[in-house]
Design an enzyme around this catalytic site. Structure first.
Site, PDB file in Angstrom:
ATOM      1  N   HIS A 136       0.828  -1.201   0.000  1.00  0.00           N
ATOM      2  CA  HIS A 136       0.000   0.000   0.000  1.00  0.00           C
ATOM      3  C   HIS A 136       0.865   1.255   0.000  1.00  0.00           C
ATOM      4  CE1 HIS A 136      -3.082  -2.900   1.244  1.00  0.00           C
ATOM      5  NE2 HIS A 136      -3.981  -1.989   0.907  1.00  0.00           N
ATOM      6  N   LYS A 140      -0.935   4.951   4.595  1.00  0.00           N
ATOM      7  CA  LYS A 140      -1.835   4.016   5.278  1.00  0.00           C
ATOM      8  C   LYS A 140      -1.387   3.839   6.725  1.00  0.00           C
ATOM      9  CE  LYS A 140      -3.977  -0.532   4.730  1.00  0.00           C
ATOM     10  NZ  LYS A 140      -5.334   0.036   4.887  1.00  0.00           N
TER      11      LYS A 140
END
Length: 252
Positions: A136, A140
């Site tokens: 990601h 995040k």
């Protein structure tokens, strides 16, 4: 004329929230009646007449938001992480007092990702070893991702039902974290890198072969069909559903 689904979006000024507002307003069968950002009071949801709520806020807020929705007879579709076992148990208890309310908590709304996790769980009982790599963007805040945790849990349950034992691993010396985290006996490795959105690989290994199941979300638009599907189906599934796979016809 069919009545439009009236939807309140919480976290509407964030990246996911703003995308959800556009998708809902573009859908022919629903409309956004309230778009709340940080600092906005939940009383606006009730005042708007919303019958459905999408929660895309932050882990510290999501539990109180969803409890508010249930207490006011509003169906909730939740994409916020942070729902551990204790929070889920408290929500189930509340829903027991509100049997007509439906709540969907979805670690991932991308239909391809949900299907990939289901396929991985099916395949896992036929392979000796399974590990996950989730990748990601660096903004995040949680690791592993909710999707990876959900996938690992599905894999672990599939292997338990098949009567499989622990996966082989002779590692006896390691740097901290070198083997990733462990979720129900499944190793999960997290990558945070600029340029990524949301990506996951499930690596399954057996004697002489490897199967890789990978899903990539390149844009947050990939999550919107799942959000709309959740809104259309949540009222037909009273109580708590964890995972969008609960609304898909994936067979036994």
């Amino acid at each position: 004329m069919t009545e439009l689904l009236s939807v309140a979006v919480l976290g509407a000024r964030g990246r996911m929230g703003s995308e959800a507002v556009r998708a809902i307003d573009d859908a022919p069968d629903m409309q956004v009646v309230a778009a709340l950002g940080r600092g906005d009071g939940l009383d606006q949801v009730v005042a708007s007449g919303a019958r459905y709520m999408v929660d895309l806020t932050i882990p510290d807020q999501t539990e109180s938001n969803v409890h508010f929705a249930v207490e006011h007879g509003i169906h909730a579709v939740v994409g916020t992480s942070g729902w551990d076992g204790e929070r889920l148990d408290r929500l189930r208890s509340l829903l027991g007092e509100k049997p007509d309310s439906g709540v969907l908590i979805a670690p991932n709304f991308a239909l391809g990702s949900v299907l990939a996790s289901a396929f991985a769980a099916t395949a896992a009982k036929y392979f000796e070893s399974v590990e996950l790599i989730e990748m990601h963007h660096p903004d995040k805040i949680d690791a592993p991702s909710g999707t990876a945790v959900r996938t690992a849990q599905l894999i672990a349950e599939s292997r338990r039902q098949a009567g499989l034992g622990p996966m082989p691993d002779a590692t006896s010396h390691e740097h901290a974290g070198a083997r990733g985290s462990e979720v129900d006996g499944v190793r999960v490795h997290s990558v945070r890198l600029r340029g990524l959105v949301a990506h996951q690989e499930v690596l399954l290994g057996g004697p002489g072969e490897q199967l890789t199941i990978r899903h990539d979300s390149f844009d947050r638009a990939s999550f919107m069909p799942g959000v709309l599907l959740g809104l259309r189906k949540v009222s037909d599934h009273p109580g708590l559903t964890v995972g969008l796979d609960g609304y898909l016809e994936l067979g036994a």
